[in-house]
Structures are given as structure tokens and as C-alpha cells.
Scaffold this motif. Sequence first.
Motif, PDB file in Angstrom:
ATOM      1  N   GLU A 338       0.836  -1.212   0.000  1.00 30.64           N
ATOM      2  CA  GLU A 338       0.000   0.000   0.000  1.00 30.64           C
ATOM      3  C   GLU A 338       0.865   1.254   0.000  1.00 30.64           C
ATOM      4  O   GLU A 338       0.487   2.291  -0.520  1.00 30.64           O
ATOM      5  N   GLU A 339       2.028   1.129   0.614  1.00 36.20           N
ATOM      6  CA  GLU A 339       2.940   2.270   0.664  1.00 36.20           C
ATOM      7  C   GLU A 339       3.254   2.788  -0.733  1.00 36.20           C
ATOM      8  O   GLU A 339       3.331   3.979  -0.969  1.00 36.20           O
ATOM      9  N   PHE A 340       3.432   1.838  -1.657  1.00 30.77           N
ATOM     10  CA  PHE A 340       3.786   2.233  -3.024  1.00 30.77           C
ATOM     11  C   PHE A 340       2.628   2.963  -3.674  1.00 30.77           C
ATOM     12  O   PHE A 340       2.822   3.928  -4.388  1.00 30.77           O
ATOM     13  N   GLU A 341       1.433   2.464  -3.402  1.00 27.29           N
ATOM     14  CA  GLU A 341       0.252   3.069  -4.025  1.00 27.29           C
ATOM     15  C   GLU A 341       0.182   4.556  -3.710  1.00 27.29           C
ATOM     16  O   GLU A 341      -0.157   5.373  -4.545  1.00 27.29           O
ATOM     17  N   LYS A 342       0.533   4.881  -2.459  1.00 24.29           N
ATOM     18  CA  LYS A 342       0.433   6.263  -2.010  1.00 24.29           C
ATOM     19  C   LYS A 342       1.371   7.173  -2.781  1.00 24.29           C
ATOM     20  O   LYS A 342       1.012   8.280  -3.154  1.00 24.29           O
ATOM     21  N   HIS A 343       2.612   6.677  -2.965  1.00 28.72           N
ATOM     22  CA  HIS A 343       3.616   7.533  -3.609  1.00 28.72           C
ATOM     23  C   HIS A 343       3.784   7.172  -5.079  1.00 28.72           C
ATOM     24  O   HIS A 343       4.844   7.370  -5.638  1.00 28.72           O
ATOM     25  N   LYS A 344       2.732   6.634  -5.642  1.00 26.33           N
ATOM     26  CA  LYS A 344       2.833   6.098  -6.998  1.00 26.33           C
ATOM     27  C   LYS A 344       3.441   7.089  -7.988  1.00 26.33           C
ATOM     28  O   LYS A 344       4.416   6.790  -8.669  1.00 26.33           O
ATOM     29  N   GLU A 345       2.868   8.303  -7.999  1.00 25.92           N
ATOM     30  CA  GLU A 345       3.308   9.255  -9.010  1.00 25.92           C
ATOM     31  C   GLU A 345       4.745   9.677  -8.785  1.00 25.92           C
ATOM     32  O   GLU A 345       5.545   9.772  -9.716  1.00 25.92           O
ATOM     33  N   GLN A 346       5.049   9.902  -7.522  1.00 26.34           N
ATOM     34  CA  GLN A 346       6.397  10.317  -7.162  1.00 26.34           C
ATOM     35  C   GLN A 346       7.384   9.235  -7.597  1.00 26.34           C
ATOM     36  O   GLN A 346       8.398   9.518  -8.219  1.00 26.34           O
ATOM     37  N   LEU A 347       7.040   7.994  -7.272  1.00 25.07           N
ATOM     38  CA  LEU A 347       7.893   6.869  -7.626  1.00 25.07           C
ATOM     39  C   LEU A 347       8.069   6.804  -9.124  1.00 25.07           C
ATOM     40  O   LEU A 347       9.162   6.611  -9.635  1.00 25.07           O
TER      41      LEU A 347
END
Lengths: 451, 96
Positions: A338-347
Motif C-alpha cells: 500500500e505504501e507504493f500506491e500512495k507515492h505512486k506518481e512520485q515513484l
Amino acid sequence: MKTDVKDINETRKEISVSISAEEVAEQENKLIKDFQRQAKIPGFRPGKAPEKMVRARFAKDILQELKQRVISQAHQEGVVGADIEVFNIVDLQEGAIAPGAEATVTFTVDVVPGFELPAYEGIPVTNEPTAASDEEVDKMLTQILNQRAEYNVAEKAAEKGDYVRCSYEGKIGDELVADLVPDAPMYGSQKVTWEEAGSEDAPGVRAVVDGLVGMSAGDEKEVTMEFPEDFKPEALAGKTATYQIKAEEVREKVLPELDEELLQSLGAEDEADLRQKISENIENQKQQQNANAERQQITDALLKAVDFPIPESWVASETDVVLREFMQRNLQQGIPAEEFEKHKEQLHDGASKAAHDRLKSRLILGKIAEQEKIKAEQDDFGRMIMMQAQQTGEKPEKLVKEIQQDQSRINRMRSDIILAKTMDLLVEKAERTVAAPADAEATKPTDSGEK
Amino acid sequence: MIQADKILREYRVTEKAADLAANLNQYTFEVAPEANRKEVARAVAKVFNVEVKKVNILIKKPKVKMDRTRRGRPGSKGGHKKAIVTLKEGDAIELV
């Protein structure tokens, strides 16, 4: 056959190939002959069925096959035969293809950008001195001792450096900090946690860590924490919270004596020997770091030296690779998805930047390899396979068999080897300077070129 | 007189028939055993709407075969009347 190339942008081109009716008809005739040779029709031996019957029976298949042949012919002629380096076909429009009619096939392709090679010999790189100073050895030694330290329960007030089991609850006014920052329980409420009293670099709430100094088991205390303006998470920035701390247990850290037993378990004869070993270790580490840094510096220099556009589709596919690698690494470390989902765009932005640089350096290195005529030898493959076998724990023979069946894997390996060898060459030819040596005996790493 | 569609029993799909059709404009049918050339010509003209120039008729005799499932008593196999119909130049029969 006529080929027409139109530029859409710097890296994308539209190639339209038109094929005359006669050429299509010729293709069709060849195709029918092929079909006739294989067609199995009751009443006829294979290859003896009349053309008319074959045409009528396999009309659908023939048309489909004809389309494919015409497209591949156009591809041969327009994409492979053209003197542009095509990386990827983004889109294909075949128009109507029918026997006896003119056909037009349009490819939208991404091309490998052309660019001038920058000077790649004697790229300046800066090395850090590798000699280990006494302080570093001391620090390492303390670290080793710390790892073997015992923590004894102590009936006393906690001093700086003691570990305290405690619980705390933070409030801003009447509001619980835990509700403000549900993602970071460290700043909110903790039921049971260990804190190092007065530690300089402890994470978590500064005031709590400092406040624990002087508390004994069972004590309770209230401290105030002023979060700085640039604090993260932002919900707490610039706010003042009060923390209710309760100390449960105080443990004192006892470092072990550096006696014979300990020395033996560390594989050293006496203290001098241990120090010698530690300093060697540190030196090795630094050399390794230097070797890595050199590569990074060379890559940076090359990236800076030339500028050219990279095809979008390429960056997109590489971005996926980068992201996947990143996710895998982090998932292994136990970070929830879920952590990735949050920063998806940034990532995604970060990954696409990384992908861009990676591709660019790969293109530059590839071109240098071409110029220097660097090739992947049989030995290199052998070494690579052995390395992979060691990593995966498979038998090399099995791996070889697997790889032999997979041409794309071989190609990938070849390009990896070539790039690595090119990098080695650049490292060899780079001009080294050692940055302000702290010690007069600082030596240059000489073995970095061979790694 | 027999009905036209009773006369023409089958269109022969064989290499030999295909050759004749492709090169000599001759079409081969299996026909009713009691039909004669004139009847076949009329039937073909009516069913396929073409003009018939010539009809050759031949009888393929049945072969006598031992039947092992019936304790070796003889039975027969094959046997039919075949008509090779030559059409007027330009006419054709399209059957696949």
C-alpha cells in the motif's frame, strides 16, 4: 515498392511503404503454391489438388497469410532496409490488403537517436583516500563491542546511554497525536517501546528521549515537544505537543572486556592484530566504495557531456523495469504494497528519470564499445554463468542449458558483458586524482580497474 | 423418364476428374445406372444451365470381395455408372 519517411519528432518517425498491385499478386501466387503443396483435400494426394479448389477452400487463411506476408515484406523493405536504426515499432497500420490491389503499410517507429560521442578517455575522477584513520578503527571497535554488549536490569535512575522500556502518549491540546499521524506511531502513542535515554541520533520524539534521563522504573513524567517548522510528517510541523511518559524498566549497557576469549571469537591473536584486521577491512571497504564512485562519476560525466532525446516508448518500458526492481527490493524488506500506491506518481517520476539516465548511459557505452570494437568472448560468458550459478545456487551445466534455449537471454547477457567491459575500459583510462589526503600514506586503488 | 436430380447422383472429386475439368472442360458425374447419354445431357443442361456438347458413359463394374465378418462369403464393392460430360467452350460448372 515505394518508401516514404516522415518525421513526427526527433525520435519518432512514420514510414509508409506502398506495394504495387503486381507485387501483391506475385506474393499471392507464391502463397497459393505453398498452400497447394500442403493442402489435404479428400480425393487428392497432397500437392495434387487444383489451384482453384485450394483458393476456394482456404480463401480466409490465404487472405490472412497474404496480409502477414505483405506486412513483413514492407517491414523488411521499409524498416530493416532503411538506413535508420529502429528501436521499436510503436504502431502499425496496414490499410486494405487484397490480391490484385495496391497496398500501403504505415509504421510508426521509435528510432535510436544519433549523437556525437564525447571524449571518453581520461575522464577525471576523484578518489577518497583509503587509509583507515585511528578514529575509524576505534569507532569500529566500539561498534563491535556494542554488538556484544550485555544489557543488565539496573535499579537506578536512567543515565545517558541506558535503555529504558517505557510507554508514552502524545497530545496537542486535547487531541491525540496518534490521530493526527496514524502512519507514524513513533510520534503518537507507544504502549511498549525501548528508547536509549539521551541518545543523540535516536529517531522518534526528541523530548521523550531526553526526558527519560533521570527517570527510574515506575516514574511518570510529562514533557513538552516543539516540533520544528520543517518537520515531517507535516501534520506536526510547528506544533507543540505534550507527552506523558511512564518508565517501566531501566537497563544499563555493559560493554564486554576485550579479553582473550573475545579476541579469539573475533579471529584475532591480540589487540594489535584485531586493530590491524579492522583497518584492513575498512580499507577494503573504502576501495570498493571508490571503485563504485569512479563508475558513478564516469557515468555522470558522460551523461553531462552529450544531450540527445531518448524514444518515449523505450523510456516507458525501462521505467517499468526500474519500478519492478524497486518494488521487489522493498517488498523483500517488508514494506507493504500500500505504501507504493500512495507515492505512486512520485515513484513513477523518479523511476522514469532513472530509466532515462540508464538508457542514455547504455547508448553512449554501446557506441563506445562499437568504436573500441569490444566484443563478448566465450570466457566472459563462462564467468558470467558461473557467477549467476553461484547466486542462484543452480548447477552451471543446467544454467547453460537453460540459457542456450533462450536467445533473448543470450543477447541480454552479451550486451551486459559488453557494457561492463566498456565501463572497465573507461575506468582504466580515467584520470584519477585523490581528494585531499588526510594521511600522507594514502594510496591509490590500483585494483579497481579489474573488478 | 427419370427426374434430373435422380439421374445425377454425385459430382466426382478426384485428381483425374479435376484434370479433365481444368484442361478439357469435361465434368465427371456418377449417374443412375438406368440413365442414358441423352438423359444425362438433358439433366446437366437443366441443373447447371449450360450447353452440353458430348456425353461419354462408362460402367465401372463392382469388385467381388471376400467378407471375413460374414465367414468369408463374397460381397461386392464399388460399381457405378460414370458420365463424362463435355461442355460447350465458355461454359463451366462451379462446384467445390
